[in-house]
Design a protein around this motif. Sequence first.
Motif, PDB file in Angstrom:
ATOM      1  N   GLU A  21       0.834  -1.208   0.000  1.00 16.99           N
ATOM      2  CA  GLU A  21       0.000   0.000   0.000  1.00 16.99           C
ATOM      3  C   GLU A  21       0.868   1.258   0.000  1.00 16.99           C
ATOM      4  OE1 GLU A  21      -3.288   2.093  -0.527  1.00 16.99           O
ATOM      5  OE2 GLU A  21      -3.182  -0.095  -0.534  1.00 16.99           O
ATOM      6  N   LEU A  22       1.937   1.230   0.784  1.00 17.18           N
ATOM      7  CA  LEU A  22       2.873   2.356   0.818  1.00 17.18           C
ATOM      8  C   LEU A  22       3.461   2.611  -0.568  1.00 17.18           C
ATOM      9  CD1 LEU A  22       4.527   4.483   2.428  1.00 17.18           C
ATOM     10  CD2 LEU A  22       6.194   2.670   2.867  1.00 17.18           C
ATOM     11  N   LEU A  23       3.886   1.570  -1.243  1.00 22.95           N
ATOM     12  CA  LEU A  23       4.462   1.722  -2.588  1.00 22.95           C
ATOM     13  C   LEU A  23       3.434   2.244  -3.592  1.00 22.95           C
ATOM     14  CD1 LEU A  23       6.669  -1.486  -2.729  1.00 22.95           C
ATOM     15  CD2 LEU A  23       7.453   0.885  -2.551  1.00 22.95           C
ATOM     16  N   LYS A  24       2.199   1.789  -3.481  1.00 25.58           N
ATOM     17  CA  LYS A  24       1.139   2.275  -4.376  1.00 25.58           C
ATOM     18  C   LYS A  24       0.883   3.766  -4.145  1.00 25.58           C
ATOM     19  CE  LYS A  24      -1.174  -2.200  -4.683  1.00 25.58           C
ATOM     20  NZ  LYS A  24      -2.321  -3.003  -4.210  1.00 25.58           N
ATOM     21  N   LEU A  44      -3.229  11.273   0.414  1.00 26.49           N
ATOM     22  CA  LEU A  44      -3.670  11.512   1.788  1.00 26.49           C
ATOM     23  C   LEU A  44      -3.474  10.256   2.646  1.00 26.49           C
ATOM     24  CD1 LEU A  44      -6.839  13.689   1.114  1.00 26.49           C
ATOM     25  CD2 LEU A  44      -4.660  14.441   2.104  1.00 26.49           C
ATOM     26  N   GLU A  45      -3.634   9.086   2.034  1.00 26.58           N
ATOM     27  CA  GLU A  45      -3.322   7.832   2.732  1.00 26.58           C
ATOM     28  C   GLU A  45      -1.826   7.750   3.028  1.00 26.58           C
ATOM     29  OE1 GLU A  45      -4.768   4.207   0.875  1.00 26.58           O
ATOM     30  OE2 GLU A  45      -6.645   5.221   0.326  1.00 26.58           O
ATOM     31  N   LEU A  46      -1.019   8.235   2.094  1.00 29.61           N
ATOM     32  CA  LEU A  46       0.429   8.262   2.305  1.00 29.61           C
ATOM     33  C   LEU A  46       0.769   9.107   3.527  1.00 29.61           C
ATOM     34  CD1 LEU A  46       3.324   7.580   1.382  1.00 29.61           C
ATOM     35  CD2 LEU A  46       3.183   9.516  -0.185  1.00 29.61           C
ATOM     36  N   ALA A  47       0.089  10.222   3.689  1.00 28.56           N
ATOM     37  CA  ALA A  47       0.312  11.078   4.860  1.00 28.56           C
ATOM     38  C   ALA A  47      -0.034  10.333   6.148  1.00 28.56           C
ATOM     39  CB  ALA A  47      -0.503  12.361   4.731  1.00 28.56           C
ATOM     40  N   ASP A  48      -0.977   9.399   6.085  1.00 29.07           N
ATOM     41  CA  ASP A  48      -1.341   8.605   7.269  1.00 29.07           C
ATOM     42  C   ASP A  48      -0.175   7.744   7.757  1.00 29.07           C
ATOM     43  OD1 ASP A  48      -3.913   9.619   7.387  1.00 29.07           O
ATOM     44  OD2 ASP A  48      -4.767   7.987   6.184  1.00 29.07           O
ATOM     45  N   PHE A  49       0.763   7.422   6.869  1.00 29.40           N
ATOM     46  CA  PHE A  49       1.939   6.653   7.270  1.00 29.40           C
ATOM     47  C   PHE A  49       2.881   7.492   8.139  1.00 29.40           C
ATOM     48  CE2 PHE A  49       0.603   3.985   3.747  1.00 29.40           C
ATOM     49  CZ  PHE A  49       0.924   2.705   4.184  1.00 29.40           C
ATOM     50  N   TYR A  50       2.664   8.808   8.166  1.00 23.70           N
ATOM     51  CA  TYR A  50       3.518   9.734   8.913  1.00 23.70           C
ATOM     52  C   TYR A  50       2.672  10.592   9.865  1.00 23.70           C
ATOM     53  CZ  TYR A  50       6.772   8.413   5.225  1.00 23.70           C
ATOM     54  OH  TYR A  50       7.566   7.708   4.369  1.00 23.70           O
ATOM     55  N   PRO A  51       2.082   9.985  10.890  1.00 24.80           N
ATOM     56  CA  PRO A  51       1.172  10.734  11.770  1.00 24.80           C
ATOM     57  C   PRO A  51       1.853  11.845  12.564  1.00 24.80           C
ATOM     58  CG  PRO A  51       1.604   8.536  12.648  1.00 24.80           C
ATOM     59  CD  PRO A  51       2.211   8.584  11.281  1.00 24.80           C
ATOM     60  N   LYS A  52       3.145  11.727  12.820  1.00 27.15           N
ATOM     61  CA  LYS A  52       3.830  12.790  13.569  1.00 27.15           C
ATOM     62  C   LYS A  52       4.048  14.031  12.707  1.00 27.15           C
ATOM     63  CE  LYS A  52       6.142   9.883  16.920  1.00 27.15           C
ATOM     64  NZ  LYS A  52       7.406   9.420  17.484  1.00 27.15           N
ATOM     65  N   SER A  55      -0.655  16.138  11.289  1.00 28.94           N
ATOM     66  CA  SER A  55      -1.785  16.104  12.228  1.00 28.94           C
ATOM     67  C   SER A  55      -3.068  16.251  11.405  1.00 28.94           C
ATOM     68  CB  SER A  55      -1.659  17.256  13.224  1.00 28.94           C
ATOM     69  OG  SER A  55      -1.826  18.503  12.561  1.00 28.94           O
ATOM     70  N   GLY A  56      -4.197  16.224  12.071  1.00 28.37           N
ATOM     71  CA  GLY A  56      -5.479  16.364  11.369  1.00 28.37           C
ATOM     72  C   GLY A  56      -5.575  17.656  10.582  1.00 28.37           C
ATOM     73  N   VAL A  57      -5.154  18.765  11.206  1.00 28.82           N
ATOM     74  CA  VAL A  57      -5.217  20.080  10.542  1.00 28.82           C
ATOM     75  C   VAL A  57      -4.244  20.131   9.369  1.00 28.82           C
ATOM     76  CG1 VAL A  57      -4.809  22.555  10.878  1.00 28.82           C
ATOM     77  CG2 VAL A  57      -5.935  21.227  12.660  1.00 28.82           C
ATOM     78  N   GLU A  58      -3.043  19.607   9.579  1.00 28.63           N
ATOM     79  CA  GLU A  58      -2.046  19.626   8.499  1.00 28.63           C
ATOM     80  C   GLU A  58      -2.495  18.749   7.334  1.00 28.63           C
ATOM     81  OE1 GLU A  58       1.153  18.460  11.036  1.00 28.63           O
ATOM     82  OE2 GLU A  58       2.025  20.471  11.003  1.00 28.63           O
ATOM     83  N   LYS A  59      -3.197  17.678   7.633  1.00 24.15           N
ATOM     84  CA  LYS A  59      -3.693  16.803   6.567  1.00 24.15           C
ATOM     85  C   LYS A  59      -4.764  17.521   5.743  1.00 24.15           C
ATOM     86  CE  LYS A  59      -4.976  12.138   5.901  1.00 24.15           C
ATOM     87  NZ  LYS A  59      -5.666  11.016   6.400  1.00 24.15           N
ATOM     88  N   ILE A  60      -5.580  18.323   6.395  1.00 24.83           N
ATOM     89  CA  ILE A  60      -6.576  19.124   5.662  1.00 24.83           C
ATOM     90  C   ILE A  60      -5.852  20.113   4.753  1.00 24.83           C
ATOM     91  CG2 ILE A  60      -8.384  20.885   5.916  1.00 24.83           C
ATOM     92  CD1 ILE A  60      -9.192  19.381   8.528  1.00 24.83           C
ATOM     93  N   HIS A 103       3.446  21.355   2.591  1.00 25.53           N
ATOM     94  CA  HIS A 103       3.030  20.000   2.979  1.00 25.53           C
ATOM     95  C   HIS A 103       3.319  18.991   1.869  1.00 25.53           C
ATOM     96  CE1 HIS A 103       1.330  21.513   6.620  1.00 25.53           C
ATOM     97  NE2 HIS A 103       0.382  22.199   6.011  1.00 25.53           N
ATOM     98  N   VAL A 104       3.120  19.389   0.638  1.00 24.71           N
ATOM     99  CA  VAL A 104       3.406  18.499  -0.491  1.00 24.71           C
ATOM    100  C   VAL A 104       4.912  18.232  -0.555  1.00 24.71           C
ATOM    101  CG1 VAL A 104       3.284  18.227  -2.995  1.00 24.71           C
ATOM    102  CG2 VAL A 104       1.383  19.289  -1.772  1.00 24.71           C
ATOM    103  N   CYS A 105       5.716  19.264  -0.354  1.00 25.83           N
ATOM    104  CA  CYS A 105       7.178  19.088  -0.361  1.00 25.83           C
ATOM    105  C   CYS A 105       7.625  18.173   0.771  1.00 25.83           C
ATOM    106  CB  CYS A 105       7.887  20.428  -0.261  1.00 25.83           C
ATOM    107  SG  CYS A 105       7.854  21.343  -1.803  1.00 25.83           S
ATOM    108  N   LEU A 106       6.991  18.297   1.920  1.00 25.90           N
ATOM    109  CA  LEU A 106       7.318  17.404   3.032  1.00 25.90           C
ATOM    110  C   LEU A 106       7.029  15.961   2.645  1.00 25.90           C
ATOM    111  CD1 LEU A 106       8.187  16.848   5.926  1.00 25.90           C
ATOM    112  CD2 LEU A 106       5.846  17.372   6.653  1.00 25.90           C
ATOM    113  N   LEU A 107       5.937  15.728   1.947  1.00 22.58           N
ATOM    114  CA  LEU A 107       5.603  14.388   1.484  1.00 22.58           C
ATOM    115  C   LEU A 107       6.692  13.861   0.545  1.00 22.58           C
ATOM    116  CD1 LEU A 107       3.147  12.690   2.216  1.00 22.58           C
ATOM    117  CD2 LEU A 107       2.033  13.520   0.153  1.00 22.58           C
ATOM    118  N   PHE A 108       7.147  14.702  -0.380  1.00 25.60           N
ATOM    119  CA  PHE A 108       8.231  14.318  -1.291  1.00 25.60           C
ATOM    120  C   PHE A 108       9.496  13.976  -0.504  1.00 25.60           C
ATOM    121  CE2 PHE A 108       5.756  16.319  -4.711  1.00 25.60           C
ATOM    122  CZ  PHE A 108       6.005  15.442  -5.755  1.00 25.60           C
ATOM    123  N   LYS A 109       9.844  14.809   0.468  1.00 21.89           N
ATOM    124  CA  LYS A 109      11.057  14.574   1.265  1.00 21.89           C
ATOM    125  C   LYS A 109      10.971  13.267   2.037  1.00 21.89           C
ATOM    126  CE  LYS A 109      11.997  19.486   1.962  1.00 21.89           C
ATOM    127  NZ  LYS A 109      11.999  20.575   2.959  1.00 21.89           N
TER     128      LYS A 109
END
Length: 180
Positions: A21-24, A44-52, A55-60, A103-109
């Motif tokens: 799922e992570l790879l997908k 957004l599911e990918l962000a769930d792999f990094y809960p720290k 947060s809920g607000v950052e995910k929005i 937030h998108v850049c953080l996901l890339f990093k």
Amino acid sequence: MSVIDKQHQEFENRFDEKSAELLKCIACLSPINLFVYFDKKKLLELADFYPKEFSGVEKIGLGFQLDLFIKDMRNDPRFHHLKNIGEVLVKLIETNKHFSYLHVCLLFKLVLILPVSTTSVERVFFSMTFVKNKSRNKLGDKLLNYCLIPFIERDFFVQVSDDDIINRFQNMKSRRMILD
């Protein structure tokens, strides 16, 4: 069985459900063909792999940024011929768009450092097989850590002489005798 079916079967055999799922989810960041694999829900599911980190607000906030990000990437010709995730992040920084998509850049990093962190963990577990052999099988966690650190960080510890270690140990031992 077709080649694609064989590859899919090999993929399923090699990775557990969570890793698959992570790879997908990571694949949704691919810039190939104007981000054809982009999927906001998966990201957004990918962000769930990094809960720290999310947060809920950052995910929005990430959700809003992803909507703007994909439109921007598909409309900006500087992003049309990128081939991998690393190139996207570099181009975002070069064009100063990383400020708009924090937030998108953080996901890339996070995706880009994943292989490094995974390799580091695997290296520690591999090292444990050498340090914790049959003769040392009853090592407690604290002593095991003391043994693992010099083994894993041997490049650093090669610079320390045996005499320095012995002198340090003797000094610590004599201080304990004084305190006792």
